[in-house]
Design an enzyme around this catalytic site. Sequence first.
Site, PDB file in Angstrom:
ATOM      1  CE  LYS A 279      -3.648  -1.995   2.662  1.00  0.00           C
ATOM      2  NZ  LYS A 279      -4.978  -1.638   1.820  1.00  0.00           N
ATOM      3  NE  ARG A 353     -10.946  -9.700  -2.366  1.00  0.00           N
ATOM      4  CZ  ARG A 353     -11.313  -8.615  -3.285  1.00  0.00           C
ATOM      5  NH1 ARG A 353     -11.448  -9.221  -4.512  1.00  0.00           N
ATOM      6  NH2 ARG A 353     -11.443  -7.540  -2.787  1.00  0.00           N
TER       7      ARG A 353
END
Length: 507
Positions: A279, A353
Amino acid sequence: MEFSIKSGSPEKQRSACVVVGVFEPRKLSAPAEIVDSAADQFLSDILRRGDMEGKAGSSLLLHGVPGVEADRVLLVGLGKEREFREKEYRAALATAVRQLNETGGFDGTLYLTELDVRKRDVTWKIRQAALVVQETVYRFDRLKSKKDEVRRPLRKLTFCVTRRNELAIAEAALAEGLAIAAGVELAKDLGNLPGNICTPTYLADQAKQLAKSHGLGVDILDRADMEKLGMNTLLSVARGSHEPPKFIVLRHAGGAAGAKPVVLVGKGITFDSGGISLKPGPEMDEMKYDMCGAASVLGTLKAAAMMKLPLNVIGVIPSTENMPGGAATKPGDVITSMSGQSVEILNTDAEGRLILCDALTYVERFDPECVVDIATLTGACVIALGHVATGLLGNHDSLARDLLDAGHDSYDRAWQLPLWDDYQEQLKSNFADMANIGGRPAGTITAACFLARFTEKYNWAHLDIAGTAWRSGKEKGATGRPVPLLTHFLMDRAAHAPKPTGKRKRR
């Protein structure tokens, strides 16, 4: 803080401060009119002189009001009466509590809980009052060497109701509101802790403490246990971290023996660097909040246990860090999940996920009545819904409606997005059964489409709390959402569930 419920006339209350409302422009609420009558129009005279207009967020503290037994009277601005709804009610309560905390009095008596809020009853108003009060006085300063201390903090608060026959209802609502508030506080505390303290092991220890103090069953699975079960997608996220992953299972056995449980699955990424798909640096510190789904499950289980809900509830938390490193999973790697389905990992920052899909496969063993997962899953949800509503998707319309209703009842609202098969096309992979991302379009929906492939054996809903789990900026901090929504959902389920026939031994 000590709370109580009372029914009585405001001018007769022996209290450090009585709180009544004023609508704009300079219109006294019903309790304020009673005070004004006892005080020989003292409040009316003040309003006529222009000391207060009644604008939302304003307040005026009065000392020695004639004809009133309380030491002080606090006037709180309510805004325009025709626009006074849930948001304005909560804001007025927060204003009152902030001012009471600064008066120097140890107790207060609130008549704001007698105000009419459109389509909301006494139960709702008292529950919300308890939540707002605890939210307003909440401080997370345990890591500061010097704490900001209130000179004479508020210690006792009384909520007033109009009629004596409402007292029992209000008492029950107060107990429920305080239980929900305790769950929210736990979720906030866990969310606000930094990643060097709140590790997967710390979350597991908190689950053990919660189980011990509230009679819950608990199981903690370690890396070796996950390897035996084939939780390869979860473990692929954990590879880059020195912190060991944990898989937490909590059980509240309040329902009938053999009754199918409601299962809550919370994403527990205790820090998300993005992994190899690193990130950007700005605001990366906020990725300590990537375990707020896990925190909300622990908070909801605490509230359910405090209320002794007659319902079987299981909380499941897959927990790990997502870090870069020599052993970290790489973009392009293909991993076979616990379900046997293979996943091409195109972006290691789409890790939530990956840990959830193994958890959603694991919960099949519980033969659940329904499953709800809670996750700070996609930045796309923030773009779609901002910081107001939680995103909701699912494979069962009735379950989705129940969650939407719970959000409305708790004022912790959600908004449903479509989960059509058309979106599954975006997850196609040339090298595996599916890719873990579907591109920029409809990112929240394609993330849920990924999870849906692991939930075909039960009724399932997904709550994306990326926009609602915490606040940024000056008021940075965890919100505790969606603990109120989830708790109301369980309360409604418990009201319609088969009742236990006898005592059950809890593990």
